[in-house]
Design an enzyme around this catalytic site. Structure first.
Site, PDB file in Angstrom:
ATOM      1  N   GLU A  97      -4.494  -9.601   2.258  1.00  0.00           N
ATOM      2  CA  GLU A  97      -4.673  -9.026   3.517  1.00  0.00           C
ATOM      3  C   GLU A  97      -6.344 -10.204   3.754  1.00  0.00           C
ATOM      4  O   GLU A  97      -6.885 -10.734   4.604  1.00  0.00           O
ATOM      5  CB  GLU A  97      -5.951  -7.840   3.962  1.00  0.00           C
ATOM      6  CG  GLU A  97      -4.676  -6.861   4.384  1.00  0.00           C
ATOM      7  CD  GLU A  97      -3.538  -6.098   3.008  1.00  0.00           C
ATOM      8  OE1 GLU A  97      -2.825  -5.509   3.666  1.00  0.00           O
ATOM      9  OE2 GLU A  97      -3.774  -7.103   2.250  1.00  0.00           O
TER      10      GLU A  97
ATOM     11  N   GLU B 225       0.653  -1.243  -0.423  1.00  0.00           N
ATOM     12  CA  GLU B 225       0.228   0.042   0.129  1.00  0.00           C
ATOM     13  C   GLU B 225       0.475   1.427  -0.153  1.00  0.00           C
ATOM     14  O   GLU B 225       0.296   2.425  -0.420  1.00  0.00           O
ATOM     15  CB  GLU B 225      -0.752   0.122   0.846  1.00  0.00           C
ATOM     16  CG  GLU B 225      -2.215  -0.719   1.455  1.00  0.00           C
ATOM     17  CD  GLU B 225      -3.422  -1.037   2.592  1.00  0.00           C
ATOM     18  OE1 GLU B 225      -4.060  -0.871   1.450  1.00  0.00           O
ATOM     19  OE2 GLU B 225      -2.948  -0.968   3.380  1.00  0.00           O
TER      20      GLU B 225
END
Length: 766
Positions: A144, A122
């Site tokens: 995730e 990210e």
């Protein structure tokens, strides 16, 4: 301006105005998105904005071996519904700071010298350009979803704008794939690869030199999301396929993360960037404060890490590496074991009763490698090198010098004794002696060797090349040295070892048998078999219960049951009959249906020679037919011969009977000392026998059940009253419930006491 303190991000600026932000948490071995990082990120963003005129470009790199490890999972594990505002605000704060750096107006480059997963990727996606070190051990991705979460630092928003909704979902978000640098380059996650550390730095600076003014593609005027958005007619026409495909994939299991990821991606693509970030944060908050993510984080991060780190490995013996392994038996299992060992660089002697049989085993390895080459997962040179490490033979003399033996012949104690007697004097004098068995007691098999202290059970799962788990079984006379060496061997071949004590069925085979029996028992009660299968799917099992019985064959559980019954009665005990037994016996004896391999079981199967379009067998009396074709549907005779008018129970009971049957038996295994670790129980059930991932494993399911062990106990008593004493709560569960405790590993835990009880009864080993 002074450097912000405390900091996990070092500010290094050269004379040309290039600022290098070095991610380096001084308090931890890996960088994570903990409170210190969040504070440091805000301070760095403030400084960059304040000194923008003197900044020509920004390079973000890391001082750690791993670029950035992701979120602080301890922090996420402690979040509850009452913490929703805190979680949301924290997520939005990270997004705002990354966005401030992203929109400075100067080039921002990620120099990725190590793995960047989750929060690490990210951060990289918030950079205008990404250069990655060309190292095959490095991975990039947003995994995730495998922890019941979604990327909470802008990962969904940026992945969608970078790749488009379809590619972002399928390539990055929904499966949590971990890409090698080359695959990340192909997918568009990184822009270029560097040959080494100096090249990495040079390429990062070259981008800054070539792009004095830089911004993200989605900040350019007129930018459109690749492939379109729901407002694009062509895309909108195919949009319903996404939720339909997801529903089919999940089978109704309570897995909210994929659903939230899909919603965040589609909704976020229709609004401006800032609003999309808010949408992502809301869906992230829902997951973090919910129960499923906690279960999955506990299992797939903390428990898995504890298992692989050696929690169940004896402390005393030092590490040893296996150089040359003998694999006895070249069938599918033996060949798979040989392939795994050779892939880890171990020399393998693959022995069978004839050279031709051994060659067929090696050919199976070659076929696995051909598929890997075709899919780009290995090279022809690597394939050839691996095959060169496998020597097929029928001559016991070829096993000279082997420092480990793994037997993988048919489940017959006499046969296993014979193959060990044949080679025990040929291999190295202290060679490790391992038997791959799923049910036979290791202490019984050890009676056939001269060195029982070096004899260990090594239960692989099929197919070996895909299944990551190995169950290490300690017999009554297995020594700690052998147990430690076996643990190290499993880690050497890059699999996850759980360690259990001896007992019929050990842990995994014993517990999965409860699941299979409960599904079959419901058919015997007259419940609709399609509803039984749907209950298994909606409980989250990867394989429906009756289809799995067919895959394993109906004769296998019957044979295991008969052996177990003889053992119980020989010891003076009383066999408690399970209601599934009558169904299995009728299926085999009355209808001749033995499972998929026999061409008929709970399902009908099409003839393979018909290309999948042939006559479904079993339309008449259930006898005859073809071997192992495609499933053609549940056998209609199930309703005819077992159905009962008006038979019905609550659907929730159907689901929980399967889940509780396994969880209760896992508690018994812990109570009896077969299991000595909660982490082993959870990981073994998830990686070995398909217990639903959303639960976090058999014992975490108890912990995470509404009301914890106390609520689980009450529900077990309810199921016992309705369906029989097989749901009777074990005493250990009552203890936990009364004390308000959960199942965890610790020095005072019952698991430790169970281990002590086992040693007191059987001795410490030779």
């Amino acid at each position: 301006m002074n450097e912000p303190t405390p900091t996990t991000i070092r500010w290094e600026q050269d004379g040309t105005g290039v600022v290098t932000l070095v991610l380096d948490d001084p308090a931890h071995s890996a960088n994570t998105m903990n409170a210190a990082f969040r504070a440091s990120l805000t301070a760095v963003a403030d400084r960059l904005e304040a000194e923008r005129d003197g900044v020509r470009g920004v390079i973000i790199t890391s001082a750690k071996k791993t670029f950035f490890a992701g979120a602080d999972l301890h922090d996420l594990l402690s979040a509850h519904p009452g913490d929703a505002r805190r979680v949301f605000d924290s997520s939005m704060a990270v997004k705002r700071d990354l966005r401030r750096i992203e929109t400075l107006g100067v080039p921002v480059v990620a120099a990725l010298g190590g793995t960047a997963l989750g929060g690490g990727l990210e951060i990289a996606l918030a950079c205008h350009h990404r250069v990655a070190l060309d190292d095959p051990d490095i991975r990039f991705g947003l995994p995730e979803v495998t922890l019941g979460l979604l990327p909470g630092g802008g990962g969904v928003v940026r992945a969608v704008r970078l790749l488009g909704i379809t590619d972002a979902l399928l390539t990055v978000l929904l499966e949590g794939r971990r890409h090698t640098p080359h695959r990340a380059l192909e997918a568009g996650l990184v822009h270029e690869l560097a040959a080494g550390a100096e090249d990495l730095s040079a390429r990062a600076r070259a981008f800054i030199d070539a792009h004095p003014e830089s911004r993200q593609p989605w900040d350019e005027k007129g930018y459109r999301v690749p492939g379109g958005t729901p407002s694009t007619p062509a895309f909108a026409a195919n949009l319903p396929a996404f939720p339909a495909s997801l529903r089919k994939q999940l089978g109704g299991a309570p897995c909210p993360a994929p659903r939230n990821i899909l919603a965040a991606a589609v909704e976020g693509a229709q609004v401006d960037f800032a609003t999309a970030q808010t949408i992502e944060a809301r869906y992230f908050t829902e997951l973090v404060t919910g129960p499923t993510a906690k279960n999955m984080i506990q299992a797939f991060f903390f428990d898995l890490r504890a298992v692989n780190a050696g929690r169940s490995r004896p402390d005393g013996p030092g590490p040893r590496t296996v150089r040359r392994t003998a694999v006895l038996g070249a069938g599918m299992m033996g060949a798979g074991i040989a392939h795994s060992c050779a892939r880890a660089g171990i020399e393998v002697v693959l022995k069978d009763v004839s050279r031709e049989a051994a060659e067929r085993g090696k050919a199976h390895c070659a076929a696995l490698l051909e598929k890997a080459v075709a899919r780009g997962r290995t090279t022809e040179a690597e394939r050839d090198a691996l095959l060169a490490r496998i020597t097929p033979t029928a001559d016991p003399a070829d096993l000279a010098g082997c420092d480990a033996v793994i037997e993988a012949v048919f489940e017959d104690p006499d046969l296993k004794h014979r193959v060990f007697r044949e080679i025990e004097d040929v291999v190295a004098p202290d060679a490790l002696l391992c038997s791959n068995t799923s049910t036979l007691p290791i202490s019984l098999l050890a009676e056939g060797v001269e060195r029982p202290a070096d004899f260990v059970g090594l239960h692989f799962f099929s197919p070996v090349d895909k299944m990551p788990l190995v169950e290490v079984v300690k017999g009554a006379r297995t020594g700690d040295e052998a147990l430690a060496r076996t643990f190290d061997l499993v880690r050497q071949i890059r699999k996850t070892p759980i360690v259990v004590n001896d007992g019929r069925g050990f842990f995994t085979s014993r517990v999965i048998g409860q699941f299979l029996d409960e599904g079959v028992a419901m058919v015997g009660e007259g419940l609709d078999p399609a509803s039984v299968e749907q209950a298994a799917a909606q409980a989250g099992y990867p394989a429906k219960v009756l289809s799995l019985v067919d895959e394993l064959t109906l004769t296998l559980p019957r044979r295991i049951r008969k052996e177990a019954r003889r053992a119980v009665e020989a010891a003076g005990g009383v066999w408690l009959e399970h209601p599934a037994e009558t169904v299995i016996d009728r299926m085999v004896d009355e209808f001749g249906r033995t499972g998929r391999n026999g061409g008929a079981g709970f399902y009908d199967y099409e003839a393979p020679e018909d290309g999948g379009e042939g006559r479904a067998r079993g339309a008449g009396d259930g006898r005859g037919g073809h071997r192992g074709g495609r499933r053609a549907g549940l056998w209609p005779g199930l309703r005819e011969h077992f159905g009962k008018p008006g038979a019905a129970i609550p659907f929730e009971d159907m689901k929980e009977r399967m889940l509780f049957s396994e969880a209760l038996d896992a508690v018994r295994c812990l109570q009896e000392g077969v299991l000595t670790s909660v982490a082993d129980a959870n990981i073994g059930s998830l990686l070995g026998i398909g217990f639903p991932a959303w639960t976090g494993g058999v014992l975490q399911y108890v912990n995470g059940y509404p009301g914890g062990p106390r609520g689980f106990l009450a529900r077990a008593e309810e199921l016992q009253e309705r369906y029989g004493d097989r749901f009777a709560p074990p005493e250990l569960l009552r203890e936990k419930a009364e004390r308000g405790e959960t199942f965890t590993d610790g020095p005072g835990d019952r698991a430790e006491r169970g281990r002590a009880d086992y040693r007191a009864e059987h001795g410490p080993g030779d």
